[in-house]
Design a protein around this motif. Structure first.
Motif, PDB file in Angstrom:
ATOM      1  N   HIS A   1       0.415  -1.433  -8.246  1.00 42.11           N
ATOM      2  CA  HIS A   1      -0.794  -1.645  -7.446  1.00 42.11           C
ATOM      3  C   HIS A   1      -1.789  -2.523  -8.192  1.00 42.11           C
ATOM      4  O   HIS A   1      -2.861  -2.832  -7.661  1.00 42.11           O
ATOM      5  CB  HIS A   1      -1.466  -0.304  -7.120  1.00 42.11           C
ATOM      6  CG  HIS A   1      -0.707   0.518  -6.124  1.00 42.11           C
ATOM      7  ND1 HIS A   1      -0.663   0.205  -4.784  1.00 42.11           N
ATOM      8  CD2 HIS A   1       0.036   1.639  -6.263  1.00 42.11           C
ATOM      9  CE1 HIS A   1       0.062   1.110  -4.135  1.00 42.11           C
ATOM     10  NE2 HIS A   1       0.509   1.975  -5.020  1.00 42.11           N
TER      11      HIS A   1
ATOM     12  N   TYR B   1      -2.418  -8.715  -0.543  1.00 39.57           N
ATOM     13  CA  TYR B   1      -2.420  -7.275  -0.812  1.00 39.57           C
ATOM     14  C   TYR B   1      -3.845  -6.765  -0.963  1.00 39.57           C
ATOM     15  O   TYR B   1      -4.197  -5.694  -0.433  1.00 39.57           O
ATOM     16  CB  TYR B   1      -1.629  -6.963  -2.083  1.00 39.57           C
ATOM     17  CG  TYR B   1      -1.805  -5.537  -2.545  1.00 39.57           C
ATOM     18  CD1 TYR B   1      -1.058  -4.504  -1.982  1.00 39.57           C
ATOM     19  CD2 TYR B   1      -2.746  -5.213  -3.528  1.00 39.57           C
ATOM     20  CE1 TYR B   1      -1.230  -3.190  -2.393  1.00 39.57           C
ATOM     21  CE2 TYR B   1      -2.927  -3.898  -3.932  1.00 39.57           C
ATOM     22  CZ  TYR B   1      -2.166  -2.896  -3.367  1.00 39.57           C
ATOM     23  OH  TYR B   1      -2.350  -1.600  -3.761  1.00 39.57           O
TER      24      TYR B   1
ATOM     25  N   ASN C   1      -5.486  -3.989   1.408  1.00 37.16           N
ATOM     26  CA  ASN C   1      -5.892  -2.723   0.816  1.00 37.16           C
ATOM     27  C   ASN C   1      -7.346  -2.387   1.120  1.00 37.16           C
ATOM     28  O   ASN C   1      -7.736  -1.225   1.104  1.00 37.16           O
ATOM     29  CB  ASN C   1      -5.684  -2.770  -0.700  1.00 37.16           C
ATOM     30  CG  ASN C   1      -5.612  -1.400  -1.318  1.00 37.16           C
ATOM     31  OD1 ASN C   1      -4.950  -0.509  -0.791  1.00 37.16           O
ATOM     32  ND2 ASN C   1      -6.296  -1.216  -2.425  1.00 37.16           N
TER      33      ASN C   1
ATOM     34  N   ARG D   1       0.839  -1.196   0.000  1.00 31.12           N
ATOM     35  CA  ARG D   1       0.000   0.000   0.000  1.00 31.12           C
ATOM     36  C   ARG D   1       0.875   1.246   0.000  1.00 31.12           C
ATOM     37  O   ARG D   1       2.070   1.194   0.306  1.00 31.12           O
ATOM     38  CB  ARG D   1      -0.916   0.007   1.215  1.00 31.12           C
ATOM     39  CG  ARG D   1      -1.892  -1.172   1.265  1.00 31.12           C
ATOM     40  CD  ARG D   1      -2.854  -1.045   2.427  1.00 31.12           C
ATOM     41  NE  ARG D   1      -3.756   0.065   2.213  1.00 31.12           N
ATOM     42  CZ  ARG D   1      -4.591   0.539   3.145  1.00 31.12           C
ATOM     43  NH1 ARG D   1      -4.604  -0.003   4.349  1.00 31.12           N
ATOM     44  NH2 ARG D   1      -5.389   1.547   2.881  1.00 31.12           N
TER      45      ARG D   1
ATOM     46  N   ARG E   1       4.659  -4.366   4.097  1.00 32.77           N
ATOM     47  CA  ARG E   1       3.677  -3.682   4.945  1.00 32.77           C
ATOM     48  C   ARG E   1       4.429  -2.987   6.072  1.00 32.77           C
ATOM     49  O   ARG E   1       5.164  -3.624   6.823  1.00 32.77           O
ATOM     50  CB  ARG E   1       2.668  -4.674   5.510  1.00 32.77           C
ATOM     51  CG  ARG E   1       1.559  -4.033   6.352  1.00 32.77           C
ATOM     52  CD  ARG E   1       0.833  -5.074   7.182  1.00 32.77           C
ATOM     53  NE  ARG E   1       0.216  -6.083   6.346  1.00 32.77           N
ATOM     54  CZ  ARG E   1       0.022  -7.346   6.739  1.00 32.77           C
ATOM     55  NH1 ARG E   1       0.441  -7.748   7.931  1.00 32.77           N
ATOM     56  NH2 ARG E   1      -0.567  -8.215   5.933  1.00 32.77           N
TER      57      ARG E   1
END
Length: 421
Positions: free
Chosen positions: A223, A256, A260, A78, A239
């Motif tokens: 992303h 992920y 997120n 993130r 993270r």
């Protein structure tokens, strides 16, 4: 510190390809100012009071991983997780405070589009300037030049100044310089969405070719989890400055997605309840019963748990949202029979998923009551927030992920073709 001098290039005992990038115990922090000293007097007063004027922000903590020759290696996390800082350390822009980075081969970083371009120079001059900044000689750029221009599709514009290029043309040229550079290791940061649809298709073809080339290595930060699954063979998830998942790309992508989307809901300052909830409905939660990595062939089962504190008739509604392509996929609407009275309840649901393509989905629930001003309609009085909804994935390599529905649910038959002369 970054060391590119020597590194073992022999294959490992597991018959893997040579390690071309080794990151060992890397840590990095930054000093963030908390109080500005306007002059020497203020700086002295701050010093006598023990005020440092800054705080330490630890960005990376003990990062360890190896990248082998031929890997298409994904780095995900993130915003604020530390992945961009890690890329700058790998690229030699930052130096780690602890640990080391060892590189074997020619590494070309492409961290920001257009860095090193001069708008007053021509496209041709910028290719040579950018190539020189990447460490290539004039003769090496001569060898690459035609491929760069052809890939960018800018043959007619190379002798015009860059400031006369559209933003799309500049993006194509910058990206082409990076990916067509004769590098052993290519580092790409959030660049897979550059250019128009036709240029993206060309990039897709290039990346597929890179996948098949055992001598080339790509490190991709993105992303877009569909790109991770499509191109990468290995990945890591960062993270809060630490690697929490390493190796399997599907596991990294799945975690992920969950990270997120699982954010703590803020409380409403007026009611004291989390967003979407209130005194009448203080809790609503969607709880998965089936595995979150769902497979075709079995329905997806989930529960809706909630509490109602008032003696009212109400409806429970479940909504499926498509996070991969966007939009509401399905909504149950108000169920035929309302729930009656106060109390805690758990409703059990089962949902067929065979007709859905691979992707990430989110299940919401909301509570509705009859709309007294509009008979026959309902109004929502509570809903699940981001913390209490359910996010799951469907991953089936036999079905495309481009569209929502697969051939089980929808099939168009060609009836005829009319030809005209």
């Amino acid at each position: 510190m970054v060391d590119q001098d020597n590194m073992a290039s022999s294959a490992t005992s597991n018959n893997e390809s040579p390690v071309v990038l080794s990151v060992k115990h890397v840590a990095k922090s930054f000093r963030l100012p908390t109080e500005q000293a306007s002059g020497l007097k203020q700086a002295f007063l701050n010093w006598t009071k023990g005020i440092k004027g800054y705080r330490e922000q630890q960005v990376l903590r003990d990062i360890n991983f190896d990248v082998h020759q031929g890997d298409f290696f994904g780095i995900v996390g993130r915003n604020g997780s530390g992945k961009s800082t890690l890329l700058k350390i790998i690229s030699g822009i930052y130096k780690p405070e602890q640990g080391s980075v060892s590189i074997h081969g020619k590494l070309v970083p492409f961290i920001e589009l257009g860095v090193g371009f001069n708008p007053e120079l021509t496209g041709r001059e910028n290719v040579y300037l950018n190539g020189a900044l990447l460490g290539f000689s004039h003769d090496e750029i001569d060898t690459m030049y035609d491929d760069i221009v052809a890939f960018a599709e800018l043959e007619e514009f190379m002798d015009q100044k860059l400031k006369n290029y559209s933003s799309g043309m500049q993006v194509r040229l910058a990206f082409s310089v990076a990916i067509k550079a004769q590098a052993d290791i290519l580092v790409l940061d959030e660049v897979l969405a550059v250019g128009d649809e036709a240029f993206q298709r060309k990039c897709d073809t290039f990346f597929k070719e890179m996948q098949q080339n055992p001598s080339k290595t790509v490190i991709l930060v993105t992303h877009d989890m569909s790109s991770v699954k499509k191109y990468c063979n290995k990945a890591i998830l960062i993270r809060d400055g630490e690697i929490v998942v390493s190796g399997d790309k599907d596991q990294v992508a799945g975690q992920y997605t969950l990270d997120n989307l699982k954010s703590t809901a803020d409380k409403d300052v007026n009611t004291g309840y989390p967003v979407g909830l209130n005194e009448t409905i203080p809790s609503v939660k969607v709880t998965p019963i089936s595995p979150l990595e769902a497979k075709h062939g079995k329905p997806f089962r989930f529960d809706v748990e909630y509490e109602c504190t008032e003696d009212i008739d109400h409806y429970v509604v479940a909504t499926l949202y498509d996070l991969t392509r966007g939009g509401i996929t399905y909504d149950t609407g108000s169920l035929t029979h309302p729930q009656q009275g106060a109390g805690k309840r758990t409703l059990h649901f089962e949902m067929p998923i065979d007709m859905l393509n691979s992707g990430t989905y989110r299940l919401y629930a909301n509570i509705r009551v009859e709309d007294k001003e509009h008979p026959g309609q309902t109004q929502m009085i509570a809903f699940t927030n981001a913390e209490n909804c359910c996010v799951f994935t469907i991953d089936d390599p036999e079905h495309e992920s481009y569209a929502l529905l697969n051939e089980i649910a929808m099939n168009m038959d060609l009836l005829s073709i009319d030809k005209s002369k």
